[in-house]
Design a protein around this motif. Structure first.
Motif, PDB file in Angstrom:
ATOM      1  N   LEU A 129      -6.937  -9.078  37.508  1.00 29.37           N
ATOM      2  CA  LEU A 129      -6.323  -8.930  36.303  1.00 29.37           C
ATOM      3  C   LEU A 129      -5.792  -7.603  35.657  1.00 29.37           C
ATOM      4  CD1 LEU A 129      -8.274 -11.568  34.429  1.00 29.37           C
ATOM      5  CD2 LEU A 129      -6.074 -12.032  35.457  1.00 29.37           C
ATOM      6  N   SER A 130      -4.794  -7.473  35.205  1.00 27.07           N
ATOM      7  CA  SER A 130      -4.409  -6.165  34.465  1.00 27.07           C
ATOM      8  C   SER A 130      -5.014  -6.184  33.096  1.00 27.07           C
ATOM      9  CB  SER A 130      -2.870  -6.117  34.424  1.00 27.07           C
ATOM     10  OG  SER A 130      -2.365  -7.009  33.421  1.00 27.07           O
ATOM     11  N   SER A 131      -5.013  -5.287  32.539  1.00 24.11           N
ATOM     12  CA  SER A 131      -5.753  -4.822  31.115  1.00 24.11           C
ATOM     13  C   SER A 131      -4.810  -5.812  30.163  1.00 24.11           C
ATOM     14  CB  SER A 131      -5.868  -3.364  30.983  1.00 24.11           C
ATOM     15  OG  SER A 131      -4.548  -2.922  30.926  1.00 24.11           O
ATOM     16  N   GLN A 132      -3.677  -5.672  30.346  1.00 25.95           N
ATOM     17  CA  GLN A 132      -2.952  -6.453  29.409  1.00 25.95           C
ATOM     18  C   GLN A 132      -3.005  -7.965  29.649  1.00 25.95           C
ATOM     19  OE1 GLN A 132      -1.311  -4.302  31.602  1.00 25.95           O
ATOM     20  NE2 GLN A 132      -0.753  -2.539  30.397  1.00 25.95           N
ATOM     21  N   GLU A 133      -3.229  -8.435  30.676  1.00 23.24           N
ATOM     22  CA  GLU A 133      -3.693  -9.783  30.894  1.00 23.24           C
ATOM     23  C   GLU A 133      -5.052 -10.188  30.215  1.00 23.24           C
ATOM     24  OE1 GLU A 133      -1.694 -11.508  35.010  1.00 23.24           O
ATOM     25  OE2 GLU A 133      -3.030  -9.923  35.060  1.00 23.24           O
ATOM     26  N   VAL A 134      -5.876  -9.367  30.281  1.00 20.81           N
ATOM     27  CA  VAL A 134      -7.103  -9.735  29.816  1.00 20.81           C
ATOM     28  C   VAL A 134      -6.910  -9.511  28.367  1.00 20.81           C
ATOM     29  CG1 VAL A 134      -9.590  -8.720  29.420  1.00 20.81           C
ATOM     30  CG2 VAL A 134      -8.426  -8.600  31.649  1.00 20.81           C
ATOM     31  N   SER A 135      -6.087  -8.549  27.642  1.00 17.86           N
ATOM     32  CA  SER A 135      -6.039  -8.525  26.362  1.00 17.86           C
ATOM     33  C   SER A 135      -5.349  -9.694  25.416  1.00 17.86           C
ATOM     34  CB  SER A 135      -5.278  -7.226  25.950  1.00 17.86           C
ATOM     35  OG  SER A 135      -4.981  -7.123  24.743  1.00 17.86           O
ATOM     36  N   LYS A 136      -4.580 -10.295  26.637  1.00 12.78           N
ATOM     37  CA  LYS A 136      -3.510 -11.421  26.054  1.00 12.78           C
ATOM     38  C   LYS A 136      -4.515 -12.698  25.851  1.00 12.78           C
ATOM     39  CE  LYS A 136       0.221 -14.326  27.677  1.00 12.78           C
ATOM     40  NZ  LYS A 136       1.109 -14.418  28.583  1.00 12.78           N
ATOM     41  N   ILE A 137      -5.570 -12.770  27.000  1.00 13.95           N
ATOM     42  CA  ILE A 137      -6.520 -13.853  26.851  1.00 13.95           C
ATOM     43  C   ILE A 137      -7.368 -13.670  25.931  1.00 13.95           C
ATOM     44  CG2 ILE A 137      -8.476 -14.829  28.178  1.00 13.95           C
ATOM     45  CD1 ILE A 137      -7.107 -13.957  30.871  1.00 13.95           C
ATOM     46  N   VAL A 138      -7.944 -12.589  25.607  1.00 11.82           N
ATOM     47  CA  VAL A 138      -8.922 -12.498  24.488  1.00 11.82           C
ATOM     48  C   VAL A 138      -8.120 -12.501  23.194  1.00 11.82           C
ATOM     49  CG1 VAL A 138     -10.326 -10.987  23.553  1.00 11.82           C
ATOM     50  CG2 VAL A 138     -10.477 -10.972  25.632  1.00 11.82           C
ATOM     51  N   ASP A 139      -7.117 -12.135  22.995  1.00 15.29           N
ATOM     52  CA  ASP A 139      -6.205 -12.330  21.599  1.00 15.29           C
ATOM     53  C   ASP A 139      -5.901 -13.857  21.603  1.00 15.29           C
ATOM     54  OD1 ASP A 139      -5.966  -9.558  21.232  1.00 15.29           O
ATOM     55  OD2 ASP A 139      -4.009  -9.330  21.809  1.00 15.29           O
ATOM     56  N   LYS A 140      -5.679 -14.668  22.363  1.00 10.67           N
ATOM     57  CA  LYS A 140      -5.359 -16.079  22.139  1.00 10.67           C
ATOM     58  C   LYS A 140      -6.482 -16.795  21.820  1.00 10.67           C
ATOM     59  CE  LYS A 140      -1.290 -16.471  24.974  1.00 10.67           C
ATOM     60  NZ  LYS A 140      -0.608 -17.572  25.301  1.00 10.67           N
TER      61      LYS A 140
END
Length: 181
Positions: A129-140
Protein backbone atom coordinates in the motif's frame (compact mmCIF):
# COMPACT_ATOMS: atom_id res chain seq x y z
CA UNK A 1 33.15 -12.65 19.39
CA UNK A 2 31.91 -10.97 16.24
CA UNK A 3 33.02 -8.08 14.07
CA UNK A 4 30.69 -5.47 12.60
CA UNK A 5 30.93 -1.86 11.52
CA UNK A 6 29.89 0.97 13.79
CA UNK A 7 27.80 2.45 10.96
CA UNK A 8 25.71 -0.69 10.34
CA UNK A 9 25.19 -1.39 14.04
CA UNK A 10 24.26 2.25 14.80
CA UNK A 11 21.84 2.37 11.87
CA UNK A 12 20.14 -0.84 12.97
CA UNK A 13 19.80 0.32 16.58
CA UNK A 14 18.42 3.71 15.49
CA UNK A 15 15.72 1.98 13.43
CA UNK A 16 14.41 -0.01 16.39
CA UNK A 17 15.08 2.48 19.19
CA UNK A 18 11.54 3.87 19.03
CA UNK A 19 10.13 0.51 20.06
CA UNK A 20 12.07 0.20 23.30
CA UNK A 21 9.99 1.91 25.97
CA UNK A 22 12.04 3.99 28.39
CA UNK A 23 9.27 4.06 31.03
CA UNK A 24 8.63 0.34 31.10
CA UNK A 25 7.98 -1.42 34.38
CA UNK A 26 9.84 -4.52 33.10
CA UNK A 27 13.57 -3.70 32.95
CA UNK A 28 14.26 -6.49 30.43
CA UNK A 29 12.23 -4.54 27.84
CA UNK A 30 14.85 -1.77 27.93
CA UNK A 31 17.13 -4.31 26.28
CA UNK A 32 17.51 -5.67 22.79
CA UNK A 33 18.10 -9.33 22.06
CA UNK A 34 21.09 -10.11 19.85
CA UNK A 35 21.37 -13.47 18.06
CA UNK A 36 23.52 -14.46 15.15
CA UNK A 37 22.94 -16.93 12.39
CA UNK A 38 26.31 -17.56 10.72
CA UNK A 39 27.35 -14.12 9.42
CA UNK A 40 24.01 -12.42 10.04
CA UNK A 41 23.27 -10.68 13.33
CA UNK A 42 19.59 -10.37 14.26
CA UNK A 43 18.56 -7.65 16.69
CA UNK A 44 15.13 -7.89 18.33
CA UNK A 45 13.23 -5.21 20.24
CA UNK A 46 9.76 -5.21 21.78
CA UNK A 47 7.51 -3.31 24.16
CA UNK A 48 5.08 -6.29 24.17
CA UNK A 49 2.75 -4.44 21.77
CA UNK A 50 5.13 -3.73 18.90
CA UNK A 51 8.11 -5.88 17.97
CA UNK A 52 10.91 -5.41 15.47
CA UNK A 53 13.64 -7.58 14.02
CA UNK A 54 16.52 -6.22 11.98
CA UNK A 55 19.56 -7.95 10.54
CA UNK A 56 23.07 -6.78 9.73
CA UNK A 57 26.10 -8.50 8.22
CA UNK A 58 28.85 -9.49 10.63
CA UNK A 59 31.90 -11.73 10.76
CA UNK A 60 31.52 -14.46 13.37
CA UNK A 61 32.83 -17.97 13.95
CA UNK A 62 30.50 -18.92 16.77
CA UNK A 63 26.87 -18.53 17.79
CA UNK A 64 26.19 -15.63 20.09
CA UNK A 65 23.09 -14.73 22.07
CA UNK A 66 22.76 -11.92 24.62
CA UNK A 67 20.55 -9.04 25.78
CA UNK A 68 21.97 -5.58 26.29
CA UNK A 69 20.53 -2.16 27.16
CA UNK A 70 19.77 -0.36 23.90
CA UNK A 71 20.42 3.16 25.18
CA UNK A 72 23.78 2.30 26.70
CA UNK A 73 24.99 0.55 23.55
CA UNK A 74 23.72 3.38 21.31
CA UNK A 75 25.46 6.00 23.44
CA UNK A 76 28.76 4.12 23.19
CA UNK A 77 28.44 3.62 19.43
CA UNK A 78 27.72 7.33 18.95
CA UNK A 79 31.10 8.20 20.50
CA UNK A 80 33.15 5.64 18.58
CA UNK A 81 34.91 6.41 15.28
CA UNK A 82 33.59 4.88 12.06
CA UNK A 83 35.03 1.51 11.19
CA UNK A 84 35.24 -2.01 12.51
CA UNK A 85 34.06 -2.83 15.99
CA UNK A 86 34.59 -6.06 17.92
CA UNK A 87 31.94 -7.27 20.34
CA UNK A 88 32.62 -10.17 22.65
CA UNK A 89 30.09 -11.64 25.07
CA UNK A 90 31.68 -12.74 28.35
CA UNK A 91 29.08 -15.26 29.54
CA UNK A 92 30.70 -15.90 32.94
CA UNK A 93 30.74 -12.25 33.98
CA UNK A 94 27.59 -11.23 32.03
CA UNK A 95 29.46 -8.53 30.13
CA UNK A 96 29.57 -7.33 26.56
CA UNK A 97 33.09 -6.14 25.75
CA UNK A 98 33.29 -3.60 22.94
CA UNK A 99 36.56 -2.73 21.22
CA UNK A 100 37.12 -0.19 18.46
CA UNK A 101 40.64 1.01 17.62
CA UNK A 102 42.13 1.97 20.99
CA UNK A 103 38.81 2.37 22.81
CA UNK A 104 37.21 -0.37 24.86
CA UNK A 105 33.99 -0.53 26.88
CA UNK A 106 32.05 -3.11 28.88
CA UNK A 107 28.28 -3.24 29.36
CA UNK A 108 26.37 -5.56 31.68
CA UNK A 109 24.18 -8.03 29.78
CA UNK A 110 20.83 -9.44 30.84
CA UNK A 111 19.72 -13.06 30.87
CA UNK A 112 18.34 -14.11 27.48
CA UNK A 113 15.80 -16.39 29.19
CA UNK A 114 14.07 -13.31 30.67
CA UNK A 115 13.48 -11.75 27.25
CA UNK A 116 9.96 -12.36 25.85
CA UNK A 117 9.73 -14.96 23.10
CA UNK A 118 9.15 -13.26 19.74
CA UNK A 119 7.95 -14.85 16.53
CA UNK A 120 7.86 -13.25 13.13
CA UNK A 121 5.67 -15.39 10.91
CA UNK A 122 6.11 -15.18 7.18
CA UNK A 123 2.70 -15.10 5.60
CA UNK A 124 2.04 -16.18 2.06
CA UNK A 125 -0.21 -13.11 1.76
CA UNK A 126 1.65 -9.89 1.00
CA UNK A 127 0.10 -6.52 0.38
CA UNK A 128 1.67 -3.30 -0.79
CA UNK A 129 0.00 0.00 0.00
CA UNK A 130 1.14 3.54 -0.60
CA UNK A 131 1.35 5.88 2.36
CA UNK A 132 -1.60 7.81 0.90
CA UNK A 133 -3.74 4.63 0.89
CA UNK A 134 -2.84 3.85 4.52
CA UNK A 135 -3.58 7.44 5.49
CA UNK A 136 -6.93 7.27 3.69
CA UNK A 137 -7.89 4.03 5.50
CA UNK A 138 -6.99 5.42 8.92
CA UNK A 139 -8.75 8.73 8.21
CA UNK A 140 -11.98 6.93 7.33
CA UNK A 141 -12.16 4.88 10.55
CA UNK A 142 -10.18 6.84 13.15
CA UNK A 143 -13.20 8.92 14.24
CA UNK A 144 -14.59 5.75 15.86
CA UNK A 145 -11.45 5.03 17.92
CA UNK A 146 -11.91 5.30 21.67
CA UNK A 147 -10.07 8.12 23.46
CA UNK A 148 -10.76 6.61 26.88
CA UNK A 149 -7.46 5.60 28.51
CA UNK A 150 -9.20 3.04 30.71
CA UNK A 151 -10.27 1.10 27.61
CA UNK A 152 -6.96 0.97 25.76
CA UNK A 153 -8.01 -2.12 23.80
CA UNK A 154 -10.36 0.18 21.83
CA UNK A 155 -7.74 2.90 21.19
CA UNK A 156 -6.62 1.75 17.75
CA UNK A 157 -7.53 0.56 14.31
CA UNK A 158 -7.69 -3.17 13.62
CA UNK A 159 -6.45 -4.02 10.13
CA UNK A 160 -7.00 -7.56 8.93
CA UNK A 161 -6.70 -9.49 5.67
CA UNK A 162 -9.77 -11.60 4.87
CA UNK A 163 -10.16 -13.62 1.66
CA UNK A 164 -8.07 -11.34 -0.54
CA UNK A 165 -9.39 -8.06 0.86
CA UNK A 166 -8.14 -5.76 3.56
CA UNK A 167 -10.53 -4.62 6.30
CA UNK A 168 -9.92 -1.84 8.82
CA UNK A 169 -12.18 -1.49 11.86
CA UNK A 170 -12.36 0.95 14.76
CA UNK A 171 -14.85 1.02 17.64
CA UNK A 172 -15.31 3.08 20.76
CA UNK A 173 -18.20 1.13 22.31
CA UNK A 174 -20.87 3.28 20.63
CA UNK A 175 -19.67 3.87 17.08
CA UNK A 176 -18.22 1.35 14.67
CA UNK A 177 -16.33 2.22 11.50
CA UNK A 178 -15.40 -0.31 8.79
CA UNK A 179 -13.56 0.20 5.53
CA UNK A 180 -12.75 -2.56 3.08
CA UNK A 181 -10.26 -2.65 0.18
Amino acid sequence: MFIATTESLSTALNKISGIVDKKNNRPILNNCLFQNDHNQLWIYATDLEVSAKIGIKIVSKQNIQFCVNLKQLSDILRELPKGEIQLEHDVQNSLLNITCNEASFSIVTADVKEYPALTFEHSSFNITLSSQEVSKIVDKVSYAMSQDETRIFLNGVFIHQVEGSLKAVAIDGHRLALVEL
